[in-house]
Design an enzyme around this catalytic site. Structure first.
Site, PDB file in Angstrom:
ATOM      1  N   THR A  92       0.809  -1.223   0.000  1.00 16.72           N
ATOM      2  CA  THR A  92       0.000   0.000   0.000  1.00 16.72           C
ATOM      3  C   THR A  92       0.841   1.272   0.000  1.00 16.72           C
ATOM      4  O   THR A  92       0.376   2.312  -0.460  1.00 16.72           O
ATOM      5  CB  THR A  92      -0.955   0.020   1.208  1.00 16.72           C
ATOM      6  OG1 THR A  92      -0.186  -0.124   2.415  1.00 16.72           O
ATOM      7  CG2 THR A  92      -1.957  -1.124   1.110  1.00 16.72           C
ATOM      8  N   HIS A  93       2.058   1.220   0.547  1.00 12.62           N
ATOM      9  CA  HIS A  93       2.926   2.392   0.591  1.00 12.62           C
ATOM     10  C   HIS A  93       4.339   1.962   0.203  1.00 12.62           C
ATOM     11  O   HIS A  93       4.783   0.877   0.576  1.00 12.62           O
ATOM     12  CB  HIS A  93       2.984   3.003   2.004  1.00 12.62           C
ATOM     13  CG  HIS A  93       1.674   3.534   2.495  1.00 12.62           C
ATOM     14  ND1 HIS A  93       0.613   2.719   2.815  1.00 12.62           N
ATOM     15  CD2 HIS A  93       1.260   4.806   2.737  1.00 12.62           C
ATOM     16  CE1 HIS A  93      -0.403   3.463   3.227  1.00 12.62           C
ATOM     17  NE2 HIS A  93      -0.040   4.726   3.190  1.00 12.62           N
ATOM     18  N   ASN A  94       5.022   2.836  -0.524  1.00 16.53           N
ATOM     19  CA  ASN A  94       6.416   2.578  -0.873  1.00 16.53           C
ATOM     20  C   ASN A  94       7.121   3.919  -1.042  1.00 16.53           C
ATOM     21  O   ASN A  94       6.696   4.755  -1.853  1.00 16.53           O
ATOM     22  CB  ASN A  94       6.515   1.761  -2.164  1.00 16.53           C
ATOM     23  CG  ASN A  94       7.932   1.301  -2.453  1.00 16.53           C
ATOM     24  OD1 ASN A  94       8.825   1.430  -1.617  1.00 16.53           O
ATOM     25  ND2 ASN A  94       8.165   0.774  -3.645  1.00 16.53           N
ATOM     26  N   PHE A 105       8.605   0.018   2.507  1.00 17.08           N
ATOM     27  CA  PHE A 105       7.274  -0.268   1.971  1.00 17.08           C
ATOM     28  C   PHE A 105       6.477  -1.107   2.964  1.00 17.08           C
ATOM     29  O   PHE A 105       7.039  -1.800   3.820  1.00 17.08           O
ATOM     30  CB  PHE A 105       7.354  -0.970   0.609  1.00 17.08           C
ATOM     31  CG  PHE A 105       8.189  -2.225   0.582  1.00 17.08           C
ATOM     32  CD1 PHE A 105       7.599  -3.484   0.696  1.00 17.08           C
ATOM     33  CD2 PHE A 105       9.576  -2.155   0.406  1.00 17.08           C
ATOM     34  CE1 PHE A 105       8.368  -4.644   0.652  1.00 17.08           C
ATOM     35  CE2 PHE A 105      10.348  -3.319   0.369  1.00 17.08           C
ATOM     36  CZ  PHE A 105       9.742  -4.559   0.492  1.00 17.08           C
ATOM     37  N   THR A 106       5.169  -1.019   2.858  1.00 15.76           N
ATOM     38  CA  THR A 106       4.280  -1.787   3.733  1.00 15.76           C
ATOM     39  C   THR A 106       3.604  -2.889   2.933  1.00 15.76           C
ATOM     40  O   THR A 106       3.270  -2.708   1.752  1.00 15.76           O
ATOM     41  CB  THR A 106       3.195  -0.898   4.367  1.00 15.76           C
ATOM     42  OG1 THR A 106       2.450  -0.249   3.334  1.00 15.76           O
ATOM     43  CG2 THR A 106       3.806   0.156   5.272  1.00 15.76           C
TER      44      THR A 106
END
Length: 336
Positions: A92-94, A105-106
């Site tokens: 979802t995040h990077n 990242f997640t």
């Protein structure tokens, strides 16, 4: 951004009304009509300040596994790794950050094995074994809630306060039984709420339920903690908060809970976790800070250091946002 839009944003970040006529309720709060409140929210969505309007879920309670990952990715491999991660819905995040661990990242996945499969592929693409999972040991706070008061009167950096929930330990993560009706509604409200004066009635039509059933189940999921909050997710930069820093602190285990709780009390801290260390990464506590400038973030870190006595810290600002999205639950696809 006008006064009405500021008032509305201060409300809908955390408490979009789960009612038949939510914009009527919002209009009453802002001193305008239902139609005017609705048009204001539409304008904020179309301008890109509001990225999404819907439910924000607790992945652990839904039975998913989530983790923050850190990797030493050679510069020549960054684009290739980013392209792979961008294609995975659970990433979802990077972000790129200025450190030898340059990619952060997640991952949210249905199993730990799936997380490890993704990490193995990243290691293969990067040509580096130094890509690690740093799952939360304790959660002290999750609350991204910006303050849009025109005078910023009760905050140095204009992020509103939210009481820290107290330390959550990984061993205490509670999985709640999820019914098929829960899943059906989750699949809809994890997306964008329909553009309608009566958005929950539109969801009811899609599900072939009554509006009352949709409202009651949404409220039930809030009460059960499946939905952390029902509201808007903002694009921070477009909203005026152009700087964000991951502050990391080397705090010993026997002090981590006490100091993490203190850090979470700072209104400017949106996320606060305890995570594992690595041989060349001694930092145990993580604080995410958003500000209108780099100086805002630096000032907050200095205040936290003074309050906690932890003066050995690092700030990793975002150099590039490679991906930012919302997780889609119960729609899993195979990972290649």
């Amino acid at each position: 951004m006008d006064t009405v839009e500021r008032i509305l944003l201060n409300t809908v970040q955390t408490a979009f009304p789960v009612t038949s006529h939510p914009y009527q309720t919002l209009g009453e709060l802002a001193g305008v009509s239902e139609e005017e409140a609705w048009q204001s929210i539409i304008r904020l969505r179309e301008e890109g300040i509001i990225r999404r309007l819907g439910g924000v879920f607790d992945s652990h309670r839904l039975g998913y596994h989530s983790t923050l990952c850190a990797g030493k990715v050679p510069e020549a491999k960054i684009s290739e790794v980013a392209e792979y991660l961008n294609g995975i819905p659970g990433v979802t995040h990077n972000y790129l950050r200025p450190h030898q661990y340059n990619m952060w990242f997640t991952i949210i996945a249905s199993t730990k094995a799936e997380v490890e499969k993704i990490l193995d592929k990243v290691r293969q693409i990067a040509g580096s074994d130094e890509v690690y999972s740093l799952p939360a040991i304790r959660l002290f706070k999750i609350s991204v809630d910006f303050n849009f008061k025109e005078d910023d009167s009760d905050s140095d950096t204009a992020i509103s306060s939210s009481k820290a929930p107290g330390a959550w330990e990984s061993s205490q993560a509670e999985t709640i039984e999820i019914t098929e009706r829960d899943k059906a509604l989750i699949r809809l409200v994890q997306g964008d709420l329909p553009y309608s004066l009566t958005p929950f009635a539109e969801l009811a039509k899609a599900l072939k339920w009554t509006e009352r059933e949709v409202l009651d189940l949404t409220q039930s999921m809030l009460e059960r903690g499946l939905i952390r909050r029902f509201g808007v997710v903002l694009r921070h930069q477009k909203a005026g908060f152009t700087a964000n820093a991951m502050g990391v602190w080397p705090v010993a285990e026997d002090h981590a809970e006490e100091i993490g709780a203190k850090m979470a009390e700072f209104r400017e801290v949106s996320h606060c976790y305890q995570r594992p260390t690595l041989p060349d990464w001694p930092y145990t506590l993580f604080t995410m800070i958003h500000g209108r400038s780099v100086e805002d973030c630096q000032n907050v870190m200095e205040r936290i250091a003074q309050a906690t006595g932890v003066e050995d810290y690092r700030m990793l600002f975002s150099q590039a946002e490679l991906k930012k999205s919302s997780m889609k639950y119960f729609v899993e696809a195979a990972i290649d």
